[in-house]
Write a protein that holds these residues in place. Structure first.
Motif: not given
Lengths: 76, 355
Positions: A11, A30-33, A35-36, A39, A54, A56, B33, B37, B40-41, B43-45, B47, B160-161, B221, B234-235
Motif C-alpha cells: 500500500i 491515512d484514512s483511505f489507506d 480502508m485499502t 480490504a 476500523i 486508528p 497521490f 494508491r 487501489k482506492l 478498487e476498494v471504494m 469509484y 481525494r476525501n 494527507d 471520513g473516519t
C-alpha cells in the motif's frame, strides 16, 4: 501474519513499517489507506474486520494490527 | 423517535441524472497521490464513473424535466399534486424556495403546499416521513417528493476525501394513500453535536463566501480545499455509520415484528461500496441484498442515492411486483433514519438522463 509488513508495503512502498510505533502519527497511513489495508487483510486472511473496529487505534503499529487479526480468528 | 403509518404507499420513482460523465481514472491525476494508491482506492471504494451537472443546471431543472416527462406520459396529472416537497442541501437560491420555483415553472395549482427541507444523505427517508405526515390530512391526496443534491461544484478537485465520490442527481417520488392495509414503520435519530463531521464552512450567513474563503489550504494527507468546499471527516462518518445504523435497524425490525429474512432488500444511502459492504457484514446481510453500486456508476448524490439504488437495481421487479424493503439514510446532521415498508408494484420506476 508474517506477511503483514509486506502487505503494508504494497500500500505504501515508500515506508519501512517494521520500525515505526505509530503509523498514523508518523503519516504512513491515512484514512483511505486504512480502508485499502482492511480490504487487503479481509481478502488475504479470509475474514471480515468489523466496521466498528476500523479505528486508528487498531492500526497504530504491527502489534495492534496483529492483535486485531487475532480477534478476528487469524492464528498464523 | 419512532413513527408508524397506515395506508400510505410510494406509487412511482423516477431518477434523473445529468448527462455529463466523469471518470475516476481520468481525474485521479488531480490528486497529489501516486497512481497506484489511487487505483487501489478505486478498487476498494468502487469509484469509477460519476455524473455531474454543469454550472447551468440546478436542482429545479432536473425536477422540472422529470415532472414534465411524467405529465407527458400520463403517469402523473399536474392537478393531482397537493404538496410538493424538495429535500436538498443544494437549492437554487436562498429565496425563493426551490419547491415554489418548480411549482411556478410547471404552472401547478395554487392550492398546494410547497416546502423545502434542508437535509442531506438521509433526505429520502426524511422526505417520505414528511409526505406520510401530510397524507394524514384529508386535503392531501398526492405528494410529490423531490430529492436531489448537486454538490460536485462544492468539492475541491484536490481533495481525494470528497471529489471522486460526489455525483449530482435528482429523484422524483410520488407518494399517496394506499387503499390496502399497508403499515410502515420508521425511526429517525439525530445528533447535532457531531454536525462538524460533514460541513461546508463558508457560503451561509455564518461565514459568507469571500475571496478568503475561496483560497485552497493544505488540510493534511496531501489534500487541499477551501472553506467554500465540502469537508468530510471520513473516519468519523465511517464509524458513525457502522456504530449507529445496525442497532437502529435491529430496533426497527423488532418493533415491526420482522426478521432480517423477511426483508428482501436493504436500500441504503450510497456513500461508497466499502462502507456498505462493511455495514452488510455487521448486520449479517448478504451483499446482494444491500445494493452498493450507485457510487461506481453515478457517484454519491446525497439524498437521491436511495431512489437511484431502487430505479437502477430493481426497476423491472418493482414494475411487476412487491418487495419488503428496509430503507436507511444516514449522513450530514448527523442524521440516521430507517423505514420498513412494502414497495411496489410501481406505476413507474426508471432512471433517465436529463436533456
Amino acid at each position: 501474519m508474517k506477511r503483514l509488513p509486506e502487505l503494508l508495503r504494497e500500500i505504501r512502498p515508500e515506508f519501512d513499517f517494521t520500525t515505526s510505533k505509530d503509523f498514523i502519527a508518523d503519516g504512513m497511513l491515512d484514512s483511505f489507506d486504512l480502508m485499502t489495508l482492511v480490504a487487503t487483510l479481509d481478502k488475504t486472511y479470509g475474514i471480515s474486520i468489523q466496521g466498528t473496529d476500523i479505528v486508528p487505534e487498531n492500526f497504530k503499529n504491527l502489534e495492534t494490527i496483529e492483535n486485531l487479526l487475532r480477534q478476528c480468528g487469524v492464528t498464523a | 423517535m419512532n413513527f408508524r403509518f397506515q395506508r400510505k404507499r410510494i406509487s412511482g420513482i423516477l431518477s434523473i441524472l445529468p448527462p455529463t460523465e466523469r471518470s475516476f481514472v481520468e481525474e485521479m491525476r488531480n490528486f497529489n497521490f501516486p497512481e497506484s494508491r489511487s487505483l487501489k482506492l478505486k478498487e476498494v471504494m468502487g469509484y469509477d464513473k460519476r455524473r455531474v451537472a454543469g454550472p447551468d443546471i440546478c436542482l429545479s431543472d432536473l425536477a422540472v424535466f422529470g415532472l414534465r416527462r411524467l405529465f407527458e406520459r400520463g403517469l402523473l396529472q399536474p392537478e393531482e399534486i397537493d404538496a410538493l416537497l424538495v429535500v436538498s442541501t443544494s437549492l437554487d437560491h436562498i429565496i425563493p424556495p426551490t419547491s415554489n420555483l418548480i411549482q411556478g415553472r410547471l404552472g401547478l395549482k395554487q392550492d398546494i403546499l410547497c416546502l423545502d427541507i434542508s437535509q442531506a444523505c438521509a433526505g429520502f427517508v426524511i422526505g417520505l416521513l414528511q409526505a406520510f405526515l401530510l397524507l394524514e390530512q384529508e386535503s392531501v391526496r398526492k405528494v410529490v417528493l423531490v430529492n436531489g443534491d448537486l454538490l460536485s461544484r462544492k468539492a475541491s478537485p484536490q481533495d481525494r476525501n470528497i471529489y471522486p465520490l460526489i455525483g449530482d442527481a435528482a429523484a422524483i417520488t410520488v407518494v399517496e394513500r394506499d387503499p390496502g392495509d399497508s403499515v410502515i414503520h420508521a425511526s429517525v435519530q439525530m445528533d447535532g453535536q457531531r454536525a462538524e463531521a460533514l460541513v461546508i464552512p463558508a457560503g451561509g450567513f455564518r461565514l459568507p463566501s469571500s475571496p478568503e474563503t475561496a483560497v485552497l489550504e493544505d488540510v493534511g494527507d496531501n489534500n487541499r480545499r477551501a472553506k467554500d468546499h465540502l469537508r468530510m471527516d471520513g473516519t468519523a462518518i465511517f464509524n458513525f455509520v457502522q456504530t449507529e445504523v445496525p442497532p437502529m435497524i435491529e430496533r426497527l425490525l423488532q418493533w415491526a415484528g420482522l426478521t432480517h429474512e423477511a426483508v428482501d432488500y436493504y436500500l441504503c444511502h450510497q456513500p461508497n461500496r466499502f462502507m456498505l459492504q462493511k455495514l452488510a457484514d455487521k448486520m449479517k446481510v448478504p451483499h446482494e441484498r444491500m445494493p452498493n453500486n450507485v457510487v461506481e456508476h453515478f457517484g454519491n448524490s446525497g439524498g437521491a442515492t436511495i431512489p437511484i439504488a431502487i430505479t437502477h437495481n430493481l426497476a423491472p421487479r418493482l414494475r411487476q411486483g412487491c418487495i419488503q424493503a428496509c430503507l436507511a439514510g444516514f449522513g450530514g446532521g448527523l442524521v440516521w433514519a430507517g423505514m420498513l415498508m412494502k414497495l411496489g408494484p410501481l406505476a413507474f420506476c426508471e432512471t433517465v438522463d436529463f436533456s
